[in-house]
Scaffold this active site. Sequence first.
Site, PDB file in Angstrom:
ATOM      1  N   LYS A  29     -21.203 -16.183  -8.237  1.00 30.06           N
ATOM      2  CA  LYS A  29     -20.398 -17.356  -7.905  1.00 30.06           C
ATOM      3  C   LYS A  29     -19.025 -17.316  -8.569  1.00 30.06           C
ATOM      4  O   LYS A  29     -18.028 -17.708  -7.952  1.00 30.06           O
ATOM      5  CB  LYS A  29     -21.129 -18.643  -8.288  1.00 30.06           C
ATOM      6  CG  LYS A  29     -21.265 -18.903  -9.767  1.00 30.06           C
ATOM      7  CD  LYS A  29     -21.934 -20.220 -10.057  1.00 30.06           C
ATOM      8  CE  LYS A  29     -22.088 -20.461 -11.542  1.00 30.06           C
ATOM      9  NZ  LYS A  29     -20.794 -20.530 -12.242  1.00 30.06           N
ATOM     10  N   THR A  30     -18.950 -16.841  -9.827  1.00 31.17           N
ATOM     11  CA  THR A  30     -17.648 -16.783 -10.490  1.00 31.17           C
ATOM     12  C   THR A  30     -16.725 -15.821  -9.749  1.00 31.17           C
ATOM     13  O   THR A  30     -15.532 -16.084  -9.563  1.00 31.17           O
ATOM     14  CB  THR A  30     -17.805 -16.345 -11.954  1.00 31.17           C
ATOM     15  OG1 THR A  30     -18.700 -17.241 -12.625  1.00 31.17           O
ATOM     16  CG2 THR A  30     -16.467 -16.351 -12.668  1.00 31.17           C
ATOM     17  N   ASP A 214     -16.484 -25.619  -9.957  1.00 31.86           N
ATOM     18  CA  ASP A 214     -17.623 -24.777 -10.307  1.00 31.86           C
ATOM     19  C   ASP A 214     -18.763 -25.670 -10.801  1.00 31.86           C
ATOM     20  O   ASP A 214     -18.520 -26.764 -11.330  1.00 31.86           O
ATOM     21  CB  ASP A 214     -17.183 -23.803 -11.409  1.00 31.86           C
ATOM     22  CG  ASP A 214     -18.235 -22.752 -11.702  1.00 31.86           C
ATOM     23  OD1 ASP A 214     -19.141 -22.555 -10.879  1.00 31.86           O
ATOM     24  OD2 ASP A 214     -18.148 -22.121 -12.769  1.00 31.86           O
ATOM     25  N   GLU A 215     -19.995 -25.211 -10.643  1.00 32.15           N
ATOM     26  CA  GLU A 215     -21.183 -25.940 -11.129  1.00 32.15           C
ATOM     27  C   GLU A 215     -21.199 -27.380 -10.608  1.00 32.15           C
ATOM     28  O   GLU A 215     -21.402 -28.334 -11.363  1.00 32.15           O
ATOM     29  CB  GLU A 215     -21.223 -25.939 -12.665  1.00 32.15           C
ATOM     30  CG  GLU A 215     -21.155 -24.566 -13.303  1.00 32.15           C
ATOM     31  CD  GLU A 215     -22.436 -23.755 -13.143  1.00 32.15           C
ATOM     32  OE1 GLU A 215     -23.329 -24.188 -12.392  1.00 32.15           O
ATOM     33  OE2 GLU A 215     -22.522 -22.684 -13.763  1.00 32.15           O
ATOM     34  N   GLN A 245     -30.384 -25.496  -9.994  1.00 28.96           N
ATOM     35  CA  GLN A 245     -30.014 -25.390 -11.402  1.00 28.96           C
ATOM     36  C   GLN A 245     -29.434 -26.700 -11.939  1.00 28.96           C
ATOM     37  O   GLN A 245     -28.709 -26.711 -12.930  1.00 28.96           O
ATOM     38  CB  GLN A 245     -29.018 -24.247 -11.612  1.00 28.96           C
ATOM     39  CG  GLN A 245     -29.592 -22.883 -11.274  1.00 28.96           C
ATOM     40  CD  GLN A 245     -28.661 -21.747 -11.655  1.00 28.96           C
ATOM     41  OE1 GLN A 245     -28.453 -21.449 -12.831  1.00 28.96           O
ATOM     42  NE2 GLN A 245     -28.082 -21.093 -10.658  1.00 28.96           N
ATOM     43  N   ARG A 592     -32.492 -16.171 -16.231  1.00 23.72           N
ATOM     44  CA  ARG A 592     -31.550 -15.593 -17.211  1.00 23.72           C
ATOM     45  C   ARG A 592     -31.856 -14.113 -17.426  1.00 23.72           C
ATOM     46  O   ARG A 592     -31.033 -13.373 -17.982  1.00 23.72           O
ATOM     47  CB  ARG A 592     -31.640 -16.298 -18.559  1.00 23.72           C
ATOM     48  CG  ARG A 592     -31.312 -17.786 -18.611  1.00 23.72           C
ATOM     49  CD  ARG A 592     -30.045 -18.143 -17.903  1.00 23.72           C
ATOM     50  NE  ARG A 592     -30.307 -18.517 -16.518  1.00 23.72           N
ATOM     51  CZ  ARG A 592     -29.357 -18.583 -15.581  1.00 23.72           C
ATOM     52  NH1 ARG A 592     -28.112 -18.276 -15.873  1.00 23.72           N
ATOM     53  NH2 ARG A 592     -29.648 -18.929 -14.341  1.00 23.72           N
TER      54      ARG A 592
END
Length: 710
Positions: A29-30, A214-215, A245, A592
């Site tokens: 995503k980044t 973002d997020e 998330q 993770r």
Amino acid sequence: MLSLNEQQQAAVTAEGGPVLVLAGAGSGKTRVIIERLVWLVQERGVDPRHLLAMTFTNKAALEMKDRFAARVGADRAGAWLGTFHAFGLVALRRDMDRLGRPKNFTVFDDSDQLSLMKKLVKDLPDRFEAVSPREALTWISRLKQKAAEPVWDKDPFDSLEESCREVWVRYHAALLRAAAVDFDDLLSLVVKLLHKHADIRERYQQRYQHVLIDEYQDTNHAQYLIAHHLSEAHGNIFAVGDEDQSIYSWRGADINNILDFARDFPNARIIRLEQNYRSTKPILDAANALVANNFNRLGKNLFTTQKIGDTVRFFLASDGVAEAQFVVGDVTSKELSPKQVAVLFRTNAQSRLMEEALRRKGLHYVVVGGIKFYSRKEIKDLLAYLRLLVNPNDDESLRRVINVPPRGIGGTSLERMEEYAELRKMPLLNVMREVETDTTLPSRARESAAKFVHLIDDLTLKSRDSKLLPVMEHLLEAIGYRDYVLASDEKDSRSRMEIVDEFLATCKQQDERGSGGLLEFLQDLALVSDVDEWDSDMPAVTLMTCHSAKGLEFDYVYLIGLEEGLLPYGSEFHDNTDLEEERRLCYVAMTRARKGLTLCAARSRVLYGKPRNDRTVSRFIGEIGLDRLAPVMPGQTRQTVAFPEERPRAESARLRTGSRVRHATFGLGTVQYTNGSGDKLKARIRFDTGKVAMLLVKAAPLELLEGKHR
């Protein structure tokens, strides 16, 4: 443009208008955000100064800035990239006067707020019900996260509510006197600015013609309103997030912001990033199996082209000590590099046994979320002095350092000065300027107050035309802080002085960067978080809560304490909301891991100082399925693992994301997500005709078409 997969390419090159990118864990995503920024500049000719991208941590913001500058060149990187709170801080520094408040405000951190609230709660008249400082601060914070204020005529017989409303008034009066704001104000006051002042709103809309977030699943209502105000004129909002998330409802995040994106921004495109570049297939299969049990989803299924990978393991220990010993023994026997390993847990208290086991083995470790560098007493003392130089109205900072080192201003003298300040509505420092002639105070207190005022005035003048390090060195010398530290605790004085020296090194770096003066330095520190101080290259095993681990990745993850009451946390779940967030938290922890994931539980454990021998393995292990897990101990089969009994679910609860349904009037459709449970269960359904409706399942004429999923 760098190589992108088909879904990433579609997201990066989506034309103007609202776009929601559902980016699964490890799906890049980044990279998509950076490439979107680059594409707008290089392919669509957008001036970088018209780009605004907001995220949630300083670490993520810094990475975004560096990667964008590397792609377009530092001389063209004029986009505003940072956190929501950093944006709020800049906006308020520019326009706070439009709210009738000074621009040189101080940002109170958690300890400043708590110190102030303790005093306010203590001073509440007896007619108000007692309320704890933390309880009052939480009540206030929840309102601000919603960009709301108390409803004064609500619940007139609710005495606790009445106490909180009174504290709200006193708390904000104190902030105004101190020319201070708290962390939530950096959002709620910006909402007020944008809502009340059309010229300010239009200025930002014209400046930032593309808003990237973002997020997005972590946004609270205040952040949602900021995003909406900034983008409503042009509609160019590009939100990246993952409803699977969403784990921060306890601090105000509202999952409905992402679930309702298409409703809030009509004609929105929704693009799913489902290819995972982080984890092996066994890890993703286990994580997908778990989160598929949630109803409140927009829906996606992560996959990877990696065909190899170790099966996810499950270890059932006899007790918490054995669990910790197993993890440490496994790390050493496999000769894993400590910096490749993370041990994740639901509550901070679970770290103790792990720390003891690691110490016995001589393994280095770091606890993320322990005592932070900038939260240590020595740093808080020095920062309080610096804050007074910028904002002489900051009474909380003054109270902290008035007797650091001791000056002979006793509690009675300080209390009298505070009463006088309250009576005249003056800052404490101004009162101290006048006490030299006040014979009601002891002569030593008057003399000490005068010296303190002289010190602050001298340092204030010095800070205006000097770099930061000389000011700090002058301060340490003037107050004899090194001698104070040495005299206060001989045993610990060396490490405390090392902390002071490290802070001086930070000041020196600030001077060398030439990145602003004292005010900018304090602004940056006000936005520091736990994870920002974590060093991924540290040669140590990382211990952290599942919440702190979000956004990070490790080669090997050990997720401990997978028992009912720990993960999921709590004993009773009256509806799906809390349980689904706990499931998402477990999903975040699992994803993770890059190469290896080990899940651990214990048959007995000491909790809150009491041994508990009746531990039940988490229902999440059952939802993942033991057939997907490799037992660490031979003979550990499904028959040896007891799971909580499942309560029978109503027929309506079988509805989930992707379910196909038939409505008597609207025809065939697909469930986008559900909300609530039981008689209050609602389903958002997109019908094949294009109509979208939120329906109360109990009342709607719906037929569930078995086996028909999207």
